[in-house]
Design a protein around this motif. Sequence first.
Motif, PDB file in Angstrom:
ATOM      1  N   VAL A 158       0.838  -1.200   0.000  1.00  0.00           N
ATOM      2  CA  VAL A 158       0.000   0.000   0.000  1.00  0.00           C
ATOM      3  C   VAL A 158       0.871   1.247   0.000  1.00  0.00           C
ATOM      4  CG1 VAL A 158      -1.728   1.275   1.312  1.00  0.00           C
ATOM      5  CG2 VAL A 158      -1.912  -1.203   1.107  1.00  0.00           C
ATOM      6  N   MET A 159       1.947   1.215   0.783  1.00  0.00           N
ATOM      7  CA  MET A 159       2.866   2.344   0.799  1.00  0.00           C
ATOM      8  C   MET A 159       3.520   2.536  -0.565  1.00  0.00           C
ATOM      9  SD  MET A 159       5.776   2.973   3.696  1.00  0.00           S
ATOM     10  CE  MET A 159       4.722   2.065   4.834  1.00  0.00           C
ATOM     11  N   GLY A 160       3.829   1.420  -1.233  1.00  0.00           N
ATOM     12  CA  GLY A 160       4.379   1.520  -2.575  1.00  0.00           C
ATOM     13  C   GLY A 160       3.418   2.165  -3.553  1.00  0.00           C
ATOM     14  N   ARG A 161       2.127   1.871  -3.422  1.00  0.00           N
ATOM     15  CA  ARG A 161       1.136   2.528  -4.277  1.00  0.00           C
ATOM     16  C   ARG A 161       1.122   4.029  -4.039  1.00  0.00           C
ATOM     17  NH1 ARG A 161      -4.078  -1.366  -3.139  1.00  0.00           N
ATOM     18  NH2 ARG A 161      -3.118  -3.370  -3.702  1.00  0.00           N
ATOM     19  N   ALA A 162       1.157   4.426  -2.760  1.00  0.00           N
ATOM     20  CA  ALA A 162       1.152   5.855  -2.452  1.00  0.00           C
ATOM     21  C   ALA A 162       2.382   6.538  -3.031  1.00  0.00           C
ATOM     22  CB  ALA A 162       1.082   6.068  -0.942  1.00  0.00           C
ATOM     23  N   LEU A 163       3.536   5.904  -2.904  1.00  0.00           N
ATOM     24  CA  LEU A 163       4.756   6.487  -3.457  1.00  0.00           C
ATOM     25  C   LEU A 163       4.696   6.525  -4.983  1.00  0.00           C
ATOM     26  CD1 LEU A 163       7.425   4.811  -1.157  1.00  0.00           C
ATOM     27  CD2 LEU A 163       6.583   7.156  -1.056  1.00  0.00           C
ATOM     28  N   GLY A 164       4.070   5.515  -5.586  1.00  0.00           N
ATOM     29  CA  GLY A 164       3.937   5.531  -7.040  1.00  0.00           C
ATOM     30  C   GLY A 164       3.047   6.668  -7.520  1.00  0.00           C
ATOM     31  N   LEU A 165       1.927   6.885  -6.808  1.00  0.00           N
ATOM     32  CA  LEU A 165       1.048   7.992  -7.187  1.00  0.00           C
ATOM     33  C   LEU A 165       1.741   9.330  -6.967  1.00  0.00           C
ATOM     34  CD1 LEU A 165      -2.356   6.719  -5.745  1.00  0.00           C
ATOM     35  CD2 LEU A 165      -1.655   6.807  -8.133  1.00  0.00           C
ATOM     36  N   ALA A 166       2.480   9.426  -5.868  1.00  0.00           N
ATOM     37  CA  ALA A 166       3.221  10.664  -5.620  1.00  0.00           C
ATOM     38  C   ALA A 166       4.321  10.865  -6.645  1.00  0.00           C
ATOM     39  CB  ALA A 166       3.817  10.636  -4.210  1.00  0.00           C
ATOM     40  N   GLY A 167       4.848   9.762  -7.173  1.00  0.00           N
ATOM     41  CA  GLY A 167       5.891   9.880  -8.183  1.00  0.00           C
ATOM     42  C   GLY A 167       5.407  10.513  -9.470  1.00  0.00           C
ATOM     43  N   LEU A 168       4.095  10.564  -9.683  1.00  0.00           N
ATOM     44  CA  LEU A 168       3.594  11.267 -10.869  1.00  0.00           C
ATOM     45  C   LEU A 168       3.973  12.744 -10.841  1.00  0.00           C
ATOM     46  CD1 LEU A 168       0.019   9.711 -11.194  1.00  0.00           C
ATOM     47  CD2 LEU A 168       2.055   9.181 -12.544  1.00  0.00           C
ATOM     48  N   ALA A 169       4.129  13.301  -9.628  1.00  0.00           N
ATOM     49  CA  ALA A 169       4.563  14.692  -9.530  1.00  0.00           C
ATOM     50  C   ALA A 169       5.971  14.863 -10.066  1.00  0.00           C
ATOM     51  CB  ALA A 169       4.491  15.160  -8.078  1.00  0.00           C
ATOM     52  N   THR A 170       6.781  13.817  -9.946  1.00  0.00           N
ATOM     53  CA  THR A 170       8.120  13.877 -10.514  1.00  0.00           C
ATOM     54  C   THR A 170       8.057  13.978 -12.029  1.00  0.00           C
ATOM     55  OG1 THR A 170       8.860  12.486  -8.682  1.00  0.00           O
ATOM     56  CG2 THR A 170      10.358  12.713 -10.547  1.00  0.00           C
ATOM     57  N   VAL A 171       7.051  13.322 -12.618  1.00  0.00           N
ATOM     58  CA  VAL A 171       6.909  13.348 -14.074  1.00  0.00           C
ATOM     59  C   VAL A 171       6.423  14.709 -14.557  1.00  0.00           C
ATOM     60  CG1 VAL A 171       5.755  12.252 -16.016  1.00  0.00           C
ATOM     61  CG2 VAL A 171       6.428  10.885 -14.042  1.00  0.00           C
ATOM     62  N   CYS A 172       5.363  15.225 -13.909  1.00  0.00           N
ATOM     63  CA  CYS A 172       4.709  16.419 -14.445  1.00  0.00           C
ATOM     64  C   CYS A 172       5.071  17.701 -13.722  1.00  0.00           C
ATOM     65  CB  CYS A 172       3.190  16.242 -14.417  1.00  0.00           C
ATOM     66  SG  CYS A 172       2.512  15.925 -12.775  1.00  0.00           S
ATOM     67  N   GLY A 173       5.736  17.607 -12.539  1.00  0.00           N
ATOM     68  CA  GLY A 173       6.016  18.799 -11.755  1.00  0.00           C
ATOM     69  C   GLY A 173       6.823  19.857 -12.478  1.00  0.00           C
ATOM     70  N   PRO A 174       8.053  19.559 -12.887  1.00  0.00           N
ATOM     71  CA  PRO A 174       8.835  20.596 -13.584  1.00  0.00           C
ATOM     72  C   PRO A 174       8.182  21.069 -14.883  1.00  0.00           C
ATOM     73  CG  PRO A 174      10.235  18.791 -12.853  1.00  0.00           C
ATOM     74  CD  PRO A 174       8.831  18.337 -12.660  1.00  0.00           C
ATOM     75  N   PHE A 175       7.596  20.135 -15.621  1.00  0.00           N
ATOM     76  CA  PHE A 175       6.974  20.511 -16.905  1.00  0.00           C
ATOM     77  C   PHE A 175       5.778  21.430 -16.664  1.00  0.00           C
ATOM     78  CE2 PHE A 175       4.034  19.660 -20.430  1.00  0.00           C
ATOM     79  CZ  PHE A 175       4.849  20.029 -21.497  1.00  0.00           C
TER      80      PHE A 175
END
Length: 531
Positions: free
Chosen positions: A141-158
């Motif tokens: 479950v924690m891995g899912r949360a980190l995966g969803l939060a990792g989307l910010a890494t994809v779209c944050g700077p852009f």
Amino acid sequence: MPKPEPHPHLDPQARWALAAVAIGAFCVQLDSFALNLALPVVREALHGSVTATPWVVSGYLLAAGSLMPLAGRLGDLWGRRRMLTAGLVLFGVSSGLCALAPSLPLLVTARVVQGAGGALIMPVGLALLTHSCPPGRGRRVMGRALGLAGLATVCGPFIGGVLARSVSWRASFWLTVPLALAAALAARRAAESRDPDAGPCLDAVGAIAATGVPACLARWLEHVAAWGWAVGGVLLGALFVRAERRSPAPLVDLALFRNRPYVALTLAGAVANSATVALWYVVPWTLQQAAGWSVGEAGVALVVPAGALAVGGPLAGRVRPAAAVPVMALCLAAAGGALLATTCGTGTPALLLASTAAAAALGVAGGLALTGTQAVVRRARAGEASGVTKAVMTATAGAGLTLTGVGVGSGGAGVESGGAGAGRDGAGVGGGVGAGGGGIGPSLWLPAVVCLVTAGVLVLGLVLRRVVATWAGSRARTHTGARARARTPRGGGRRADWRRWDRRRAGSGRANDRRTRRRMGAGRADDERAD
């Protein structure tokens, strides 16, 4: 009768906790990364100086990293759901203040408050997930949360760069306000949990020292020549150890640092996060300065490596606690090899391919540092453990840029639109980083060497632990055999025992034969009298 297996599905309260933590972590990551490419626009709009503008990012990171140990323990003491809700509300309100800031000093102040809210969200949220999920399900479950939060890494700077140039740099802050408030409403529906053995008061001296140590460490890593920060960190660390030994209710139990898997995963996670920061700075710099790409083209090209980084969280959640350290060593070795491949200079496609491989390995390593440490500590003090891990990873992230050979912070070169770095923990150092050293570009060979050395140390530790365990087991068996021989009576040992047992059996058999013959003789005598 065997115990029934836990239900494979999460209950509604656990799902609300997952939603709150995932959305909150997404907000923290997004606002950490969004301004990396927008700092030149912020400086021009608020008429800030070149040396003060990077504090828009540095102030946020220092507040988040230094307050995480205190935030994690506050969740254990006063309730993890309560502190997560407070952190989300504080983050949302401060995001609105950042969007309304009329000057650069007020923006930096609001960013520091926002970092305090982020410090409450991350460690407390991870601890809440650990307690909301059934045993054995928390890691996934924690891995899912980190995966969803990792989307910010994809779209944050852009997203931050696009909004800053097309709408306004303030739009990136307005974007997180409704998300943070929605996460706060979701957190209110989660189950409350706290440390049942916690004392009634907070260790104030330990809290002050624990807040100062990561801040001094982060500042020293940004300015390695400024040894005053290092001396201050050492003195505060000594004060922290002294206070925790004497406190009846310490902020951080010092026994946590005797947990070898926890220490190994935390330090390795710090190395992985520093390497991630270095990767996200060097690759965009190379694409823009060496290959001549624009900021938008570089952002689109980095979507695939950033997506590989985001996938690391769910993959890390599937690793068993017993295999966490070996998998961490494997990931760091793979990341070190991929980082070395980026320095070969064989063209842009090869650079992006090697960057994707390095990002995938570093993503698993960074996620494993968060999920694995929660699995090797007591559930009651999960907030304390996650706070220390997050603080170490965030405070040491600046070392990634130092290893690339660039100047960081106010002492570096001017603000450049192309300079951006971002780690898993929001530890990227923003666009106020310029390449130092007379036009010589940054390189990833030193971060690669650090990853390989750390992997080798982990493997060496595993081998030594196996050798010591084997030696201790053989010695224990030797002592057990010696005690057994000491208890054996004289006369030939085990073989003599078997002989005595055979003689006893034979003697009892002859005695039985004599009794049988007597009974038969008595029976014949009775028959003769009857005749």
